[in-house]
Design a protein around this motif. Structure first.
Motif, PDB file in Angstrom:
ATOM      1  N   ARG A 199      -9.426   8.271  93.891  1.00  0.00           N
ATOM      2  CA  ARG A 199      -8.496   9.385  93.877  1.00  0.00           C
ATOM      3  C   ARG A 199      -7.811   9.555  95.235  1.00  0.00           C
ATOM      4  NH1 ARG A 199     -10.322  15.403  92.765  1.00  0.00           N
ATOM      5  NH2 ARG A 199     -12.113  14.283  92.013  1.00  0.00           N
ATOM      6  N   CYS A 200      -6.605  10.103  95.204  1.00  0.00           N
ATOM      7  CA  CYS A 200      -5.839  10.408  96.415  1.00  0.00           C
ATOM      8  C   CYS A 200      -6.653  11.353  97.310  1.00  0.00           C
ATOM      9  CB  CYS A 200      -4.514  11.066  96.013  1.00  0.00           C
ATOM     10  SG  CYS A 200      -3.452  11.476  97.405  1.00  0.00           S
ATOM     11  N   VAL A 201      -6.537  11.186  98.603  1.00  0.00           N
ATOM     12  CA  VAL A 201      -7.307  11.996  99.556  1.00  0.00           C
ATOM     13  C   VAL A 201      -6.519  13.195 100.098  1.00  0.00           C
ATOM     14  CG1 VAL A 201      -8.751  10.056 100.263  1.00  0.00           C
ATOM     15  CG2 VAL A 201      -6.641  10.548 101.515  1.00  0.00           C
ATOM     16  N   HIS A 202      -5.292  13.386  99.644  1.00  0.00           N
ATOM     17  CA  HIS A 202      -4.463  14.475 100.163  1.00  0.00           C
ATOM     18  C   HIS A 202      -4.808  15.812  99.512  1.00  0.00           C
ATOM     19  CE1 HIS A 202      -2.043  11.033 101.460  1.00  0.00           C
ATOM     20  NE2 HIS A 202      -1.703  11.837 102.445  1.00  0.00           N
ATOM     21  N   TRP A 203      -4.922  16.837 100.367  1.00  0.00           N
ATOM     22  CA  TRP A 203      -5.193  18.208  99.954  1.00  0.00           C
ATOM     23  C   TRP A 203      -4.016  19.092 100.349  1.00  0.00           C
ATOM     24  CZ3 TRP A 203      -9.665  20.487  97.806  1.00  0.00           C
ATOM     25  CH2 TRP A 203     -10.723  19.602  97.570  1.00  0.00           C
ATOM     26  N   ARG A 204      -3.892  20.243  99.671  1.00  0.00           N
ATOM     27  CA  ARG A 204      -2.836  21.198 100.011  1.00  0.00           C
ATOM     28  C   ARG A 204      -3.352  22.615  99.798  1.00  0.00           C
ATOM     29  NH1 ARG A 204       2.710  21.566 101.783  1.00  0.00           N
ATOM     30  NH2 ARG A 204       3.067  23.770 101.531  1.00  0.00           N
ATOM     31  N   ARG A 205      -3.142  23.474 100.788  1.00  0.00           N
ATOM     32  CA  ARG A 205      -3.428  24.898 100.603  1.00  0.00           C
ATOM     33  C   ARG A 205      -2.415  25.462  99.612  1.00  0.00           C
ATOM     34  NH1 ARG A 205      -6.708  27.969 103.169  1.00  0.00           N
ATOM     35  NH2 ARG A 205      -7.852  27.231 104.964  1.00  0.00           N
ATOM     36  N   VAL A 206      -2.867  26.336  98.748  1.00  0.00           N
ATOM     37  CA  VAL A 206      -1.976  26.976  97.782  1.00  0.00           C
ATOM     38  C   VAL A 206      -1.388  28.218  98.454  1.00  0.00           C
ATOM     39  CG1 VAL A 206      -1.802  28.036  95.502  1.00  0.00           C
ATOM     40  CG2 VAL A 206      -3.430  26.161  95.880  1.00  0.00           C
ATOM     41  N   PRO A 207      -0.060  28.237  98.650  1.00  0.00           N
ATOM     42  CA  PRO A 207       0.555  29.412  99.268  1.00  0.00           C
ATOM     43  C   PRO A 207       0.224  30.684  98.467  1.00  0.00           C
ATOM     44  CG  PRO A 207       2.130  27.606  99.140  1.00  0.00           C
ATOM     45  CD  PRO A 207       0.925  27.195  98.342  1.00  0.00           C
ATOM     46  N   LEU A 208       0.011  31.791  99.168  1.00  0.00           N
ATOM     47  CA  LEU A 208      -0.403  33.031  98.507  1.00  0.00           C
ATOM     48  C   LEU A 208       0.557  33.473  97.407  1.00  0.00           C
ATOM     49  CD1 LEU A 208      -1.795  35.116 101.504  1.00  0.00           C
ATOM     50  CD2 LEU A 208      -3.067  33.975  99.673  1.00  0.00           C
ATOM     51  N   ASP A 209       1.867  33.351  97.640  1.00  0.00           N
ATOM     52  CA  ASP A 209       2.821  33.767  96.615  1.00  0.00           C
ATOM     53  C   ASP A 209       2.710  32.896  95.367  1.00  0.00           C
ATOM     54  OD1 ASP A 209       3.900  31.643  98.181  1.00  0.00           O
ATOM     55  OD2 ASP A 209       5.930  32.140  97.536  1.00  0.00           O
ATOM     56  N   LEU A 210       2.430  31.593  95.544  1.00  0.00           N
ATOM     57  CA  LEU A 210       2.278  30.711  94.387  1.00  0.00           C
ATOM     58  C   LEU A 210       0.939  30.939  93.689  1.00  0.00           C
ATOM     59  CD1 LEU A 210       3.875  27.359  95.594  1.00  0.00           C
ATOM     60  CD2 LEU A 210       4.887  29.195  94.224  1.00  0.00           C
ATOM     61  N   GLU A 261       7.947  21.093 100.747  1.00  0.00           N
ATOM     62  CA  GLU A 261       8.296  21.113  99.328  1.00  0.00           C
ATOM     63  C   GLU A 261       7.046  21.335  98.485  1.00  0.00           C
ATOM     64  OE1 GLU A 261      10.793  17.766  98.139  1.00  0.00           O
ATOM     65  OE2 GLU A 261      11.192  17.425 100.263  1.00  0.00           O
ATOM     66  N   VAL A 262       6.898  22.536  97.939  1.00  0.00           N
ATOM     67  CA  VAL A 262       5.737  22.865  97.110  1.00  0.00           C
ATOM     68  C   VAL A 262       6.186  23.800  95.992  1.00  0.00           C
ATOM     69  CG1 VAL A 262       5.016  24.756  98.624  1.00  0.00           C
ATOM     70  CG2 VAL A 262       3.346  23.659  97.142  1.00  0.00           C
ATOM     71  N   GLU A 263       5.678  23.565  94.763  1.00  0.00           N
ATOM     72  CA  GLU A 263       6.052  24.404  93.629  1.00  0.00           C
ATOM     73  C   GLU A 263       5.001  24.344  92.532  1.00  0.00           C
ATOM     74  OE1 GLU A 263       9.469  23.048  91.332  1.00  0.00           O
ATOM     75  OE2 GLU A 263       9.027  20.987  91.889  1.00  0.00           O
ATOM     76  N   LEU A 264       5.040  25.334  91.650  1.00  0.00           N
ATOM     77  CA  LEU A 264       4.205  25.344  90.460  1.00  0.00           C
ATOM     78  C   LEU A 264       4.956  24.652  89.343  1.00  0.00           C
ATOM     79  CD1 LEU A 264       2.944  29.045  90.355  1.00  0.00           C
ATOM     80  CD2 LEU A 264       1.742  27.041  91.252  1.00  0.00           C
TER      81      LEU A 264
END
Length: 109
Positions: A2-13, A65-68
């Motif tokens: 699996r990919c090793v990249h993580w991302r914090r989920v912005p509070l508004d999202l 660039e981040v979105e639901l």
């Protein structure tokens, strides 16, 4: 693998994700669920409690660039009568999740 990249989920999202789903809990950070890759888009599963046959994903590319996105489930299953289903979304790139699992088992054998 699996990919090793993580991302914090912005509070508004995270707030928007809770409003869109039946789930009251959304993780604060997600790992990309695709097979190992460095380039392109990453996808972290937030919840599958949106609508039957779909899931809510966090999609990101780079730092800004981040979105639901709500995506239909992948319908491909592993060969055989007890074939495990893929845990990703339809038309995803690279391998299915059960192929990643087989690859990891063969690497440790």
């Amino acid at each position: 693998m699996r990919c090793v990249h993580w991302r914090r989920v912005p509070l508004d999202l995270a707030r928007e994700a809770r409003e869109q789903s039946a789930s009251t809990y959304i993780d604060r950070a997600v790992q990309c669920q695709l097979s190992a890759h460095d380039e392109g888009e990453h996808f972290g599963l937030l919840t599958d409690a949106v609508a039957y046959g779909t899931a809510l994903w966090l999609r990101w590319h780079g730092a800004d660039e981040v979105e639901l996105v709500v995506l239909p489930d992948c319908s491909v299953a592993a060969p055989g009568p007890d074939g495990e289903g893929c845990c990703l979304f339809a038309d995803h790139a690279v391998q299915h999740t059960w192929e990643d699992a087989l690859e990891e088992v063969s690497c440790t054998s």
